[in-house]
Scaffold this motif. Sequence first.
Motif, short mmCIF file in Angstrom:
data_model
loop_
_atom_site.label_atom_id
_atom_site.label_comp_id
_atom_site.label_asym_id
_atom_site.label_seq_id
_atom_site.Cartn_x
_atom_site.Cartn_y
_atom_site.Cartn_z
N PHE A 32 30.75 -18.23 -10.12
CA PHE A 32 32.13 -17.88 -10.46
C PHE A 32 32.27 -17.56 -11.95
N PHE A 89 23.56 -27.43 -5.42
CA PHE A 89 24.13 -26.34 -4.63
C PHE A 89 25.53 -25.98 -5.14
N GLN A 90 26.36 -27.00 -5.36
CA GLN A 90 27.73 -26.72 -5.82
C GLN A 90 27.72 -26.10 -7.22
N THR A 117 30.85 -30.69 3.01
CA THR A 117 30.84 -30.13 1.66
C THR A 117 30.08 -28.82 1.62
N VAL A 118 28.93 -28.78 2.33
CA VAL A 118 28.19 -27.51 2.38
C VAL A 118 29.09 -26.43 3.00
N VAL A 127 36.86 -31.17 -7.60
CA VAL A 127 36.57 -31.48 -6.19
C VAL A 127 35.16 -32.00 -6.05
N THR A 144 31.79 -25.39 0.59
CA THR A 144 31.25 -24.61 -0.51
C THR A 144 30.94 -23.18 -0.05
N PHE A 145 30.52 -23.05 1.20
CA PHE A 145 30.31 -21.71 1.75
C PHE A 145 31.62 -20.93 1.72
N VAL A 150 27.26 -22.48 -7.35
CA VAL A 150 28.47 -21.71 -7.06
C VAL A 150 29.37 -21.64 -8.29
N PHE A 156 28.99 -40.27 5.96
CA PHE A 156 28.12 -39.64 4.97
C PHE A 156 27.58 -38.31 5.49
N ARG A 157 27.14 -38.33 6.76
CA ARG A 157 26.62 -37.07 7.34
C ARG A 157 27.70 -36.01 7.38
N ILE A 206 26.40 -48.19 2.57
CA ILE A 206 25.30 -48.04 3.53
C ILE A 206 24.14 -48.96 3.12
N LEU A 225 37.91 -34.89 2.13
CA LEU A 225 37.65 -36.14 1.39
C LEU A 225 38.43 -37.29 2.00
N LEU A 270 32.72 -40.17 -3.91
CA LEU A 270 32.88 -40.72 -2.57
C LEU A 270 31.53 -40.89 -1.89
N TYR A 315 36.75 -38.29 5.26
CA TYR A 315 35.54 -39.12 5.11
C TYR A 315 35.93 -40.57 4.88
N LEU A 340 29.90 -44.35 -0.57
CA LEU A 340 29.41 -44.54 0.80
C LEU A 340 27.97 -45.03 0.79
N LEU A 371 30.19 -35.87 5.36
CA LEU A 371 30.42 -35.45 3.98
C LEU A 371 29.42 -34.36 3.56
N ILE A 372 28.15 -34.57 3.89
CA ILE A 372 27.14 -33.58 3.50
C ILE A 372 27.44 -32.24 4.18
N LEU A 411 33.98 -21.40 -0.40
CA LEU A 411 34.21 -21.09 -1.81
C LEU A 411 33.41 -19.85 -2.22
N PHE A 432 40.56 -23.41 0.24
CA PHE A 432 39.40 -24.21 -0.13
C PHE A 432 39.83 -25.57 -0.69
N GLU A 459 39.16 -29.24 1.02
CA GLU A 459 38.40 -30.31 0.42
C GLU A 459 39.21 -31.60 0.34
N LEU A 469 23.09 -31.61 -3.13
CA LEU A 469 24.44 -31.07 -2.92
C LEU A 469 25.05 -30.65 -4.25
#
Lengths: 493, 117
Positions: free
Chosen positions: B45, B37-38, A170-171, B81, A174-175, B41, A163-164, B96, A144, B88, A147, B92, A166-167, A177, A136, A140, B34
């Motif tokens: 843990f 969501f993180q 990361t998801v 992380v 994280t899955f 997790v 950016f897309r 943008i 990173l 980052l 990206y 971005l 990255l989203i 993880l 993991f 990452e 995001l």
Amino acid sequence: MSAQLPILVILWPLVAAPLCTLLHNRQVAWMFSAVATWASLLTAIGLYIQTSAGGELVYELGGWPPPWGISVNIDSLNALVLLLITGMASVLIFAFPASLTIQWLGNRARLYYTAYLLCLASLIGITITGDAFNVFVFLEISSLSTYALVAMGRDRRAQVAAFRYLIMGTVGATFILISVGLLYMVTGTLNMADLAERIPALHDNRVVRAAFGFFIIGAGVKVAMFPMHFWLPGAYSYAPSIASAFLAATATKVAVYIMLRFVFGVFGADLFFDVLALDQVFLLFATVGIVVGSLAALYKDDIKAVLAYSSVAQLAYMVLGIAVGSVSGLTAAVVHIFNHGLIKAALFIVLAGIFVRFQCTRLSELAGLGKYAPWTVGAFGVGAMSLIGIPGTAGFISKWYLLLSVLEHHWWFMALVIIGSSLLALAYMWRVIDALWLREPTQLVQERGREAPLNMLIPAWTLAAANFFFGIDTTVTLGAASRAVASLLGVSS
Amino acid sequence: MISLLNYWFVFALMLLGLYVTISASNLVKKVVGLNIFQTSVFVFFISMGKVADGTAPILDSAYNAYSNPLPHVLILTAIVVSVATTALALALIVRIREAYGSVEESFIHDADNDTAP
């Protein structure tokens, strides 16, 4: 010294990366990165030789024996993947100074090299580690830095693509993880060898099954497996060409590797095939991925987008190999990891050369380039032949084994899909070759048409020659692949 | 069922975060989703390492039940992380915004389609 090789292979780029930020001269930064990359390649060759007799090297970090300490495990499978990553990086690094992004960055180019070195180091890290949580962390780090590399594209769409990515990335990570956490809850270990011993007894455990599901989706995003592939075309199309070459040759291949490793080396093939019957799902995803990727590639004007969509289809071949699951299917998948890396590196580096001359890679503007730059377009042609799978090229070897593996199961429909998609590959690559070689030169080409810079052309032809070499002499690729598959499936080769 | 309460919260946060990440059109809101969501997790843990009546894992004759420190240590790495990812992502978004003059995904989508040949 030779006992330290498993850790040295990652230490070169990992130590070089922060030091590289201090080198303000871009030539010095390049030399420094090149030396680190080549040192890594030589180490990887040493590891390949050490594992070529079979068996596994286990290196205990800090002298702490696993499961308490973290171990680095190297067998035939990751030795081959290491060879691919470091080999491709070592060839491509020569093309970096000529790439437009590096020139445009001036003395900030060192940061670009740093991102590249970090990406290389973390890809190596994913490949060699024997610890599930390490996977993991390295995933990452590699994501990173990827990206950052993608976002340096000249087009503003590069930033949106990054950016897309990255989203989604990361998801996905994280899955993975979550999956690692669930596994730790049930087994109390993070060591991959330990996990592999404890999980088979727990195949009926719902937590293990959930962990497997989370892992497959997380890894699927990184592999760009069909329904999770949306980040790839944008990222590869708008990234700087040289970064596209590096990423297409290495990043997704490492993701396929980690999927192979976890499915067969950690969760166990029984869980995948018998308990959850995920191979049916993978077959479906692979079939749709092959067809959709190939068809989309047929209608793109930007050559980079053609190659990006073709990557979606080619990665689906590897997923198909995993789904077949037999010795020959997995061998095909492993060989295709290597061969497709070679093919895409060769094709993308030619595009990087073309981009330096024209600042565009659109087919409509580059028609007739072959008359002015026969060597550049020639190297692209060789890569295209290998991608289609013409006998004598590397691409043929992996497709042939894939075809044999589905015929073993008498899956005629899948055989048709493979042959049909090869014809589609012929169609979309022919469209590019036809325009580049046979059509009348456009005004842009007439004005500025000349060969790609020599320090891009030589790596391109080196990779093109490698495509022929590995298409004829398959002892390295097939040998390592069959040893790797034998140890993954636990059968004698 | 009180012992599973943490996990229900984790589950709710996880779905909430994923939903925001997917559905929000504003790029900053996507990053917020995001992060939620993180974080879910991370909580997962940390809950996993907790042992009932356990204290911090420091040897002391007064205690004999300790929480498992390993998941807590792992999550420190994951938090780092996550911070790097957020930094980052925001960097971005700044670029943008400079290039498009907006952080709305629909706007960016339309702007790209207008300039595409």
